[in-house]
Design a protein around this motif. Structure first.
Motif, short mmCIF file in Angstrom:
data_model
loop_
_atom_site.label_atom_id
_atom_site.label_comp_id
_atom_site.label_asym_id
_atom_site.label_seq_id
_atom_site.Cartn_x
_atom_site.Cartn_y
_atom_site.Cartn_z
N GLY A 64 0.80 -1.23 0.00
CA GLY A 64 0.00 0.00 0.00
C GLY A 64 0.83 1.27 0.00
N ARG A 65 2.15 1.13 0.08
CA ARG A 65 3.04 2.30 0.15
C ARG A 65 3.10 3.03 -1.20
N ILE A 66 3.04 2.27 -2.27
CA ILE A 66 3.08 2.86 -3.62
C ILE A 66 1.71 2.69 -4.27
N LEU A 249 -7.73 8.66 -8.95
CA LEU A 249 -7.56 9.06 -7.55
C LEU A 249 -8.51 8.31 -6.61
N ASP A 250 -9.05 7.19 -7.09
CA ASP A 250 -9.96 6.40 -6.26
C ASP A 250 -9.20 5.79 -5.07
N ILE A 256 -0.60 14.51 2.04
CA ILE A 256 0.69 14.79 1.39
C ILE A 256 1.34 13.47 0.96
N TYR A 257 1.82 13.46 -0.26
CA TYR A 257 2.51 12.29 -0.81
C TYR A 257 3.72 12.77 -1.57
N SER A 258 4.53 11.79 -1.96
CA SER A 258 5.52 12.06 -2.98
C SER A 258 4.91 11.60 -4.29
N VAL A 259 4.84 12.50 -5.28
CA VAL A 259 4.29 12.11 -6.57
C VAL A 259 5.44 11.92 -7.55
N ASN A 260 5.31 10.94 -8.40
CA ASN A 260 6.29 10.70 -9.45
C ASN A 260 5.58 10.48 -10.77
N GLY A 271 1.34 16.48 -26.18
CA GLY A 271 0.74 15.67 -25.13
C GLY A 271 1.42 14.32 -25.10
N SER A 272 1.30 13.63 -23.97
CA SER A 272 1.88 12.29 -23.88
C SER A 272 1.18 11.50 -22.78
N PRO A 273 1.00 10.21 -23.02
CA PRO A 273 0.61 9.36 -21.90
C PRO A 273 1.65 9.51 -20.79
N ILE A 274 1.20 9.38 -19.55
CA ILE A 274 2.14 9.57 -18.44
C ILE A 274 1.83 8.55 -17.35
N ARG A 275 2.88 8.02 -16.76
CA ARG A 275 2.69 7.10 -15.64
C ARG A 275 2.94 7.89 -14.37
N CYS A 276 1.95 7.92 -13.49
CA CYS A 276 2.09 8.63 -12.22
C CYS A 276 1.85 7.69 -11.06
N ILE A 277 2.70 7.79 -10.06
CA ILE A 277 2.47 7.05 -8.83
C ILE A 277 2.57 8.00 -7.64
N LEU A 278 1.91 7.60 -6.56
CA LEU A 278 2.09 8.30 -5.28
C LEU A 278 2.86 7.37 -4.36
N ILE A 279 3.75 7.92 -3.60
CA ILE A 279 4.46 7.13 -2.58
C ILE A 279 4.19 7.77 -1.22
N LYS A 280 3.77 6.92 -0.29
CA LYS A 280 3.48 7.43 1.06
C LYS A 280 4.75 7.69 1.82
#
Ligand SMILES: *[C@@H]1O[C@H](CO)[C@@H](O)[C@H](O)[C@H]1NC(C)=O
Ligand SMILES: *[C@@H]1O[C@H](CO)[C@@H](O)[C@H](O)[C@H]1NC(C)=O
Ligand SMILES: *[C@@H]1O[C@H](CO)[C@@H](O)[C@H](O)[C@H]1NC(C)=O
Length: 280
Positions: A64-66, A249-250, A256-260, A271-280
């Motif tokens: 659940g961290r990422i 965002l479900d 606050i997170y670290s977003v990448n 424009g471009s497809p983008i991969r985004c993750i949040l890290i706790k």
């Protein structure tokens, strides 16, 4: 957002070996994948009754961290101004079943599909001509500490709404979760113009009164349909703010997170497809 005029075509060869020339997309020798992974149940992988080869598809990693906040690309995901969704975008022109040494897929997608990023050239033709494409976007803006906020569900994002959110100065990255997530709009094939986004005065308020440089939102455009171009113009004019659209965002707590976020280095693409993750 995208329009047919601005949707550059993205053509990528996956797993293409160096010796291969680019095959042409003729319907004769190309067959669509029967379904996109993730839209089928894993038990469909009944290759000769062998069920133990089923892959695991996840939304979170590391206990659940990422958290993956990008949407999976499927033919049924919404496409701008279309009732039919994205449709078939992936082919297998070379397949092992047909005697090739390896499976080699091709895909063709408007660059503003699914979770994607807008570059300044999207709504400013002189920026487009000058080369402000997705390859020029600042990875320092796209990666770092971010705030996930819920916005009021009964309004678009106006100046009044922006003010009420009380986002402190110094916050550089904000992901706005809206009614779009509650309505599961990104999971609906039919494009819906009633999505929530920024009205022009909300965009102007953000530019004038905050330090936000990364704006993320949970449908295909940060700008409400009624203020589509005006809001984009306000946000992209200074070429400092980066817009990430179609986020998933479900089931994420506000905070606050670290977003990448990492876009593809598509030369000349606005424009471009983008991969985004949040890290706790
Ligand atoms: C394999 O080739 C056959 C006939 O040559 C064609 O009908 C079929 O679509 C091909 N399948 C794939 C996965 O390329
Ligand atoms: C692709 O290659 C795998 C083996 O790596 C094979 O099992 C599979 O059937 C191939 N897929 C197609 C559509 O030919
Ligand atoms: C937001 O604006 C759209 C038009 O762009 C409208 O259809 C929709 O009802 C508005 N949503 C809310 C919650 O006010």
């Amino acid at each position: 957002m995208t329009t047919s005029s601005s949707s550059l075509v993205l053509l990528i060869l996956l797993l293409c070996t160096a010796s291969h020339t680019i095959p042409t997309l003729s319907s004769a020798n190309i067959e669509a994948y029967p379904s996109i992974p993730g839209t089928q149940t894993t038990t469909d992988f009944s290759n000769n009754g062998e069920l133990d080869l089923a892959p695991v598809r996840r939304e979170v990693y590391g206990g659940g961290r990422i958290i993956d906040i990008s949407h999976r690309y499927t033919p049924d995901m919404p496409s701008w101004d279309s009732v039919d969704g994205v449709g078939q975008f992936l082919w297998l022109p070379k397949s092992m079943k047909n005697g090739s040494l390896a499976n080699n897929s091709e895909m063709k997608l408007p660059t503003h599909t699914g979770t994607h990023v807008d570059a300044p050239g999207h709504v400013f033709d002189h920026y487009f001509d000058a080369g402000f494409d997705v390859d020029t976007l600042d990875l320092d803006v796209l990666n770092g500490q971010a705030l996930l906020v819920d916005v009021p569900r009964d309004k678009n994002i106006t100046a009044e709404v922006m003010k009420s959110l009380n986002i402190p100065r110094g916050v550089r990255r904000v992901l706005f979760r809206t009614l779009n997530t509650d309505r599961r709009l990104m999971f609906k094939k039919e494009f819906d113009t009633s999505y929530v986004g920024f009205m022009k005065d909300g965009a102007q308020w953000l530019v004038d009164n905050t330090d936000i440089k990364l704006v993320g939102i949970d449908y295909l455009s940060v700008a409400a349909y009624d203020d589509l171009i005006p809001s984009h113009l306000v946000l992209l004019e200074d070429r400092e703010i980066i817009l990430v659209e179609g986020l998933k965002l479900d089931n994420v707590q506000p905070g606050i997170y670290s977003v990448n976020c990492l876009p593809l280095r598509l030369l000349g693409a606005e424009g471009s497809p983008i991969r985004c993750i949040l890290i706790k």
